[in-house]
Design a protein around this motif. Sequence first.
Motif, PDB file in Angstrom:
ATOM      1  N   PRO A   1       0.808  -1.221   0.000  1.00 26.16           N
ATOM      2  CA  PRO A   1       0.000   0.000   0.000  1.00 26.16           C
ATOM      3  C   PRO A   1       0.844   1.274   0.000  1.00 26.16           C
ATOM      4  N   SER A   2       0.381   2.253  -0.748  1.00 23.50           N
ATOM      5  CA  SER A   2       1.025   3.567  -0.762  1.00 23.50           C
ATOM      6  C   SER A   2       1.016   4.130   0.655  1.00 23.50           C
ATOM      7  N   GLY A   3       2.073   4.808   1.018  1.00 20.69           N
ATOM      8  CA  GLY A   3       2.143   5.374   2.375  1.00 20.69           C
ATOM      9  C   GLY A   3       2.995   4.541   3.307  1.00 20.69           C
ATOM     10  N   THR A   4       3.264   3.284   2.905  1.00 22.43           N
ATOM     11  CA  THR A   4       4.139   2.421   3.717  1.00 22.43           C
ATOM     12  C   THR A   4       5.473   2.261   2.975  1.00 22.43           C
ATOM     13  N   PRO A   5       6.563   2.006   3.716  1.00 24.29           N
ATOM     14  CA  PRO A   5       7.854   1.830   3.017  1.00 24.29           C
ATOM     15  C   PRO A   5       7.800   0.629   2.068  1.00 24.29           C
ATOM     16  N   VAL A   6       8.483   0.765   0.947  1.00 23.94           N
ATOM     17  CA  VAL A   6       8.540  -0.308  -0.033  1.00 23.94           C
ATOM     18  C   VAL A   6       9.165  -1.555   0.614  1.00 23.94           C
ATOM     19  N   THR A   7       8.756  -2.757   0.167  1.00 21.82           N
ATOM     20  CA  THR A   7       9.321  -3.989   0.738  1.00 21.82           C
ATOM     21  C   THR A   7       9.881  -4.866  -0.385  1.00 21.82           C
ATOM     22  N   LEU A   8      10.571  -5.942   0.024  1.00 20.59           N
ATOM     23  CA  LEU A   8      11.158  -6.870  -0.951  1.00 20.59           C
ATOM     24  C   LEU A   8      10.090  -7.415  -1.900  1.00 20.59           C
ATOM     25  N   GLU A   9       8.889  -7.601  -1.359  1.00 20.71           N
ATOM     26  CA  GLU A   9       7.755  -8.118  -2.143  1.00 20.71           C
ATOM     27  C   GLU A   9       7.493  -7.276  -3.410  1.00 20.71           C
TER      28      GLU A   9
END
Length: 334
Positions: free
Chosen positions: A143-151
């Motif tokens: 989701p936008s607003g959260t830090p990007v993840t490996l996923e």
Amino acid sequence: MPQKNKTLGEFIIENQEEFRYSSGELSRLINSIRLAAKVVNHEVNKAGLVDILGTAGDTNIQGEDQQKLDIYANNAFIRTLTNREIVCGIASEEEDDFITIKGRNEQHDNKYVVLIDPLDGSSNIDVNVSVGTIFSVYRRITPSGTPVTLEDFLQPGNKQVAAGYIIYGTSTMLVYSTGHGVNGFTLNPAIGTFYLSHPNMKFPKDGTIYSVNEGNYVHFPQGIKDYIKYCQEEEGDRPYTSRYIGSLVSDLHRNMIKGGIYIYPNTAKNPKGKLRLLYECNPMAFVIEQAGGMASDGFTKILDIKPTELHQRIPFICGSLNMVLKAKQFMQNV
Ligand code: AHM
Ligand code: MG
């Protein structure tokens, strides 16, 4: 059919509505790749004149010597893609882990992730052989607003929204696709502008060139050995011509124009293959399929493989459709 003699800037604006999410951000992202390409091109072109050739005395996470120009290109692309409020994360061959990028007001609301091999084939730089940049673009899935993840980075290649390459060759070209065919732009170095020179590029369905590092032959899987023997047999349009530069972008670019197959199989030294799935094979496979060619690991379509690691390696067989189908037949008949 796109018209020739158009600049890349004009082309991007005119084709913006073709993008699946047409908010203009992907156009701006392609524009920033265009800018970084010019910066890197300038440096690659004068490489013999300044103290930038040779290794930087460091190795990357994969144990390879980093060339000074590798690092220069990596920094140029990261710098250009950051600060534009489009990209939320970048993964690069030259970085151990992905980089998180914040947007406006320090928020994590940028939409795209970019995976990049900033200077592929860089071991060839010292001998003035063409090198390239390969890039792959996805929309984030977290989701936008959260830090990007490996996923966000481990998405299969069929989810790419854009991909392409830059070849720093006798002339410099940017070739890319946003899922509506493939177009190639050539840089006019005198005025620093890319022009549409190769509209609607198509991979010939058949070809007579095979590109593989045959020095590794004894370590190849039996199916590839059998296919190479087939390429060398005297029958019909065979024996095929062998052409191997050792610079993926150049080898693929030539094969896309003339018709041919490129193979980097698993070997004893590289049991999973050498090339990286996320920022070498997937973007190339996207471009190849958009041009009517095929890319496989011998069994599965490259674009359908679900990645498990950022720097994952994979055997790579790609190029003219009928040639890849034939090679797959040999692989699967063993
Ligand atoms: P690199 O990312 O370290 O430059 O390695 C990728 C390159 C490709 O451009 C090329 O096709 C291949 O490695 C050549 O490998 P080899 O020298 O083993 O044939
Ligand atoms: Mg590479």
